[in-house]
Design a protein around this motif. Structure first.
Motif, PDB file in Angstrom:
ATOM      1  N   UNK A 114     -24.415  10.701  -1.697  1.00  0.00           N
ATOM      2  CA  UNK A 114     -23.619   9.655  -1.119  1.00  0.00           C
ATOM      3  C   UNK A 114     -22.436   9.379  -1.760  1.00  0.00           C
ATOM      4  N   UNK A 115     -21.256   8.960  -1.045  1.00  0.00           N
ATOM      5  CA  UNK A 115     -19.972   8.820  -1.541  1.00  0.00           C
ATOM      6  C   UNK A 115     -19.889   7.192  -1.773  1.00  0.00           C
ATOM      7  N   UNK A 116     -19.392   6.984  -3.053  1.00  0.00           N
ATOM      8  CA  UNK A 116     -18.996   5.648  -3.537  1.00  0.00           C
ATOM      9  C   UNK A 116     -17.753   5.206  -3.015  1.00  0.00           C
ATOM     10  N   UNK A 117     -17.850   3.925  -2.320  1.00  0.00           N
ATOM     11  CA  UNK A 117     -16.485   3.522  -1.864  1.00  0.00           C
ATOM     12  C   UNK A 117     -16.096   1.926  -2.690  1.00  0.00           C
ATOM     13  N   UNK A 177     -13.505  19.763   5.844  1.00  0.00           N
ATOM     14  CA  UNK A 177     -13.468  18.546   5.274  1.00  0.00           C
ATOM     15  C   UNK A 177     -12.462  18.012   4.770  1.00  0.00           C
ATOM     16  N   UNK A 178     -12.320  16.872   4.281  1.00  0.00           N
ATOM     17  CA  UNK A 178     -11.443  16.241   3.545  1.00  0.00           C
ATOM     18  C   UNK A 178     -11.542  16.232   1.966  1.00  0.00           C
ATOM     19  N   UNK A 179     -10.656  17.106   1.372  1.00  0.00           N
ATOM     20  CA  UNK A 179     -10.621  17.238  -0.116  1.00  0.00           C
ATOM     21  C   UNK A 179     -11.562  18.423  -0.562  1.00  0.00           C
ATOM     22  N   UNK A 180     -11.429  19.005  -1.587  1.00  0.00           N
ATOM     23  CA  UNK A 180     -12.251  20.361  -1.789  1.00  0.00           C
ATOM     24  C   UNK A 180     -13.308  19.742  -3.061  1.00  0.00           C
ATOM     25  N   UNK A 181     -13.219  18.545  -3.812  1.00  0.00           N
ATOM     26  CA  UNK A 181     -14.045  18.257  -4.768  1.00  0.00           C
ATOM     27  C   UNK A 181     -14.410  16.881  -4.251  1.00  0.00           C
ATOM     28  N   UNK A 182     -15.764  16.754  -3.781  1.00  0.00           N
ATOM     29  CA  UNK A 182     -16.339  15.395  -3.317  1.00  0.00           C
ATOM     30  C   UNK A 182     -17.648  15.622  -3.096  1.00  0.00           C
ATOM     31  N   UNK A 183     -18.390  14.412  -2.845  1.00  0.00           N
ATOM     32  CA  UNK A 183     -19.812  14.394  -2.409  1.00  0.00           C
ATOM     33  C   UNK A 183     -20.026  14.877  -1.164  1.00  0.00           C
ATOM     34  N   UNK A 184     -19.349  14.971  -0.216  1.00  0.00           N
ATOM     35  CA  UNK A 184     -19.678  15.811   1.066  1.00  0.00           C
ATOM     36  C   UNK A 184     -19.946  17.204   0.738  1.00  0.00           C
ATOM     37  N   UNK A 185     -18.908  17.768  -0.269  1.00  0.00           N
ATOM     38  CA  UNK A 185     -18.840  19.339  -0.380  1.00  0.00           C
ATOM     39  C   UNK A 185     -20.250  19.521  -1.227  1.00  0.00           C
ATOM     40  N   UNK A 189       0.620  -1.343   0.082  1.00  0.00           N
ATOM     41  CA  UNK A 189       0.067  -0.080   0.042  1.00  0.00           C
ATOM     42  C   UNK A 189       0.980   1.255   0.024  1.00  0.00           C
ATOM     43  N   UNK A 190       0.376   2.090  -0.701  1.00  0.00           N
ATOM     44  CA  UNK A 190       1.205   3.698  -0.779  1.00  0.00           C
ATOM     45  C   UNK A 190       0.178   4.784  -0.621  1.00  0.00           C
ATOM     46  N   UNK A 191       0.229   5.646   0.262  1.00  0.00           N
ATOM     47  CA  UNK A 191      -0.535   6.773   0.212  1.00  0.00           C
ATOM     48  C   UNK A 191       0.140   7.907  -0.721  1.00  0.00           C
ATOM     49  N   UNK A 192      -0.798   8.287  -1.678  1.00  0.00           N
ATOM     50  CA  UNK A 192      -0.198   9.262  -2.599  1.00  0.00           C
ATOM     51  C   UNK A 192      -1.129  10.419  -2.344  1.00  0.00           C
ATOM     52  N   UNK A 193      -0.685  11.311  -1.687  1.00  0.00           N
ATOM     53  CA  UNK A 193      -1.843  12.592  -1.282  1.00  0.00           C
ATOM     54  C   UNK A 193      -1.731  13.755  -1.918  1.00  0.00           C
ATOM     55  N   UNK A 194      -2.819  14.443  -2.308  1.00  0.00           N
ATOM     56  CA  UNK A 194      -2.803  15.651  -2.876  1.00  0.00           C
ATOM     57  C   UNK A 194      -3.934  15.835  -4.024  1.00  0.00           C
ATOM     58  N   UNK A 195      -4.639  17.121  -4.193  1.00  0.00           N
ATOM     59  CA  UNK A 195      -5.318  17.460  -5.042  1.00  0.00           C
ATOM     60  C   UNK A 195      -6.722  16.613  -4.933  1.00  0.00           C
ATOM     61  N   UNK A 196      -7.078  16.438  -3.953  1.00  0.00           N
ATOM     62  CA  UNK A 196      -8.544  15.492  -3.658  1.00  0.00           C
ATOM     63  C   UNK A 196      -8.576  14.357  -4.086  1.00  0.00           C
ATOM     64  N   UNK A 197      -7.284  13.834  -4.076  1.00  0.00           N
ATOM     65  CA  UNK A 197      -7.246  12.281  -4.792  1.00  0.00           C
ATOM     66  C   UNK A 197      -6.573  12.353  -6.111  1.00  0.00           C
ATOM     67  N   UNK A 250      -6.538   0.745  -7.015  1.00  0.00           N
ATOM     68  CA  UNK A 250      -6.651   1.935  -6.147  1.00  0.00           C
ATOM     69  C   UNK A 250      -8.091   1.927  -5.414  1.00  0.00           C
ATOM     70  N   UNK A 251      -8.551   2.437  -4.558  1.00  0.00           N
ATOM     71  CA  UNK A 251      -9.700   2.779  -3.967  1.00  0.00           C
ATOM     72  C   UNK A 251     -10.364   3.957  -4.408  1.00  0.00           C
ATOM     73  N   UNK A 252     -11.541   4.214  -4.561  1.00  0.00           N
ATOM     74  CA  UNK A 252     -12.221   5.256  -5.043  1.00  0.00           C
ATOM     75  C   UNK A 252     -12.891   6.146  -4.100  1.00  0.00           C
ATOM     76  N   UNK A 253     -13.352   7.393  -4.147  1.00  0.00           N
ATOM     77  CA  UNK A 253     -14.110   8.046  -3.231  1.00  0.00           C
ATOM     78  C   UNK A 253     -14.975   8.973  -4.134  1.00  0.00           C
ATOM     79  N   UNK A 254     -15.522   9.942  -3.474  1.00  0.00           N
ATOM     80  CA  UNK A 254     -16.512  10.922  -4.346  1.00  0.00           C
ATOM     81  C   UNK A 254     -15.710  11.611  -5.135  1.00  0.00           C
ATOM     82  N   UNK A 255     -14.551  12.317  -4.859  1.00  0.00           N
ATOM     83  CA  UNK A 255     -13.974  13.116  -5.854  1.00  0.00           C
ATOM     84  C   UNK A 255     -13.434  12.390  -6.982  1.00  0.00           C
ATOM     85  N   UNK A 256     -13.470  11.194  -6.913  1.00  0.00           N
ATOM     86  CA  UNK A 256     -13.195  10.422  -8.344  1.00  0.00           C
ATOM     87  C   UNK A 256     -13.824  10.803  -9.364  1.00  0.00           C
ATOM     88  N   UNK A 257     -15.123  11.020  -9.175  1.00  0.00           N
ATOM     89  CA  UNK A 257     -16.164  11.561  -9.777  1.00  0.00           C
ATOM     90  C   UNK A 257     -16.334  12.942 -10.094  1.00  0.00           C
TER      91      UNK A 257
END
Length: 325
Positions: free
Chosen positions: A254-257, A162-170, A74-82, A100-107
């Motif tokens: 909702x955020x997809x996982x 919140x975590x990330x600028x571009x996601x479903x939570x926002x 596993x490797x955390x590559x952080x930045x730019x809301x994913x 990789x695993x996806x979150x809302x900002x993937x979309x």
């Protein structure tokens, strides 16, 4: 004494017997040369967050049952809301050892940030769950309730982290601000650790997060939930009112996982991973994780998952356009 490695393999044999692939036929996991190398699992957000916890839970379950004998890195590559992590995997086109695993900002990133990829570029494996956000405050801070939060927000801008600028939570927050009539000042963080520190120090008034990220601090009483975006809260936070109960159920996104491979991976590898994710979903360890993380079980596999991502992406884009952005 039975050797641990042998025991894990024995458990795996019985726990997932009869699991079928996307086509409805059992995948022959001994056929071909895959896997033959160490797997690189990119986690596009920081340690301790919802994406990180899900990825590492998947890895732990796969390792427990001995389903990937070549090892997973596993490797955390952080930045730019994913964007940095997903961009890394996107650039490894055709590599069957990049996942990789996806979150809302993937979309949301493709239509908000101009990244050089879209979700359809990746090889879809599985939607494993949906994640419904929770609004959280410090246990000793104001506002203490959702109603108090709205009163304060209507008096003037409140800082919501919140975590990330571009996601479903926002998108959920923007919809709430529009429907409830207040001005939102959103502050983005790269991980839940920095986000919770900002809340407890008073740098932000409220945070929006995943229940699983905040579970430790919620159970300890350090944080308090004031509104939950899902239909039914997990048992351990049953006292938190839902957006629906509060009159704002229509603003929830909702955020997809889920899990995707690099672009243009061979169909046989895609099927191998679909089969593996089905096996993971059938384990008691995965059920325990879903409950502890406050996730809603939702399983969609392969190309059906790809089509679901496309549909959800359009929902996200419509919600974004409704905000005039």
């Amino acid at each position: 004494m039975i050797p641990p490695t042998y025991l894990r393999r024995l458990l795996a044999t019985f726990a997932v017997a009869g699991v079928v692939g996307c086509s409805g036929e059992t995948v022959d996991r001994d056929a071909g040369a895959y896997p033959a190398e160490r797997l690189r699992w990119t986690i596009p957000f920081g340690p301790g967050g919802g994406n990180d916890r899900m990825a590492r839970t998947l890895i732990d379950i796969i390792d427990l049952y001995g389903w990937y004998p070549e090892g997973i890195e596993p490797s955390n590559r952080v930045g730019g809301s994913g964007a940095q992590g997903w961009g890394w995997v996107f650039a490894r086109r055709g590599d069957p050892y990049q996942i990789t695993t996806i979150s809302g900002s993937f979309l949301t990133l493709p239509f908000q940030a101009g990244v050089p990829w879209t979700p359809s570029d990746f090889t879809p494996v599985a939607l494993m769950a949906s994640d419904d956000a929770i609004l959280v405050v410090g246990s000793d801070s104001a506002p203490a309730t959702f109603e108090a939060f709205l009163r304060s927000a209507r008096d003037g801008p409140v800082a919501v982290g919140g975590v990330g600028a571009l996601n479903s939570d926002v998108l959920t927050l923007r919809g709430l601000a529009r429907e409830a009539g207040f001005t939102l000042r959103y502050v983005s963080f790269n991980g839940f650790g920095a986000l919770s520190s900002a809340l407890l120090s008073g740098a932000v008034d409220v945070v929006v997060t995943s229940p699983g990220e905040a579970i430790g601090l919620l159970r300890a009483g350090t944080l308090r939930g004031i509104a939950y975006a899902g239909a039914v809260p997990p048992a351990w936070m049953s006292d938190v009112p839902t957006f629906e109960e509060l009159g704002y159920g229509g603003v929830v996104v909702s955020m997809p996982r889920g899990v995707v491979l690099a672009p243009e991976v061979e169909p046989a590898v895609q099927e191998w991973w679909i089969d593996t994710m089905r096996r993971v979903a059938a384990t008691p360890e995965w059920a325990t994780y879903l409950e502890s993380a406050g996730l809603r079980r939702e399983e969609v596999y392969g190309e059906e998952f790809g089509r679901a991502l496309a549909r959800l992406g359009r929902v996200f884009q419509s919600a974004n356009e409704a905000e005039g952005r």
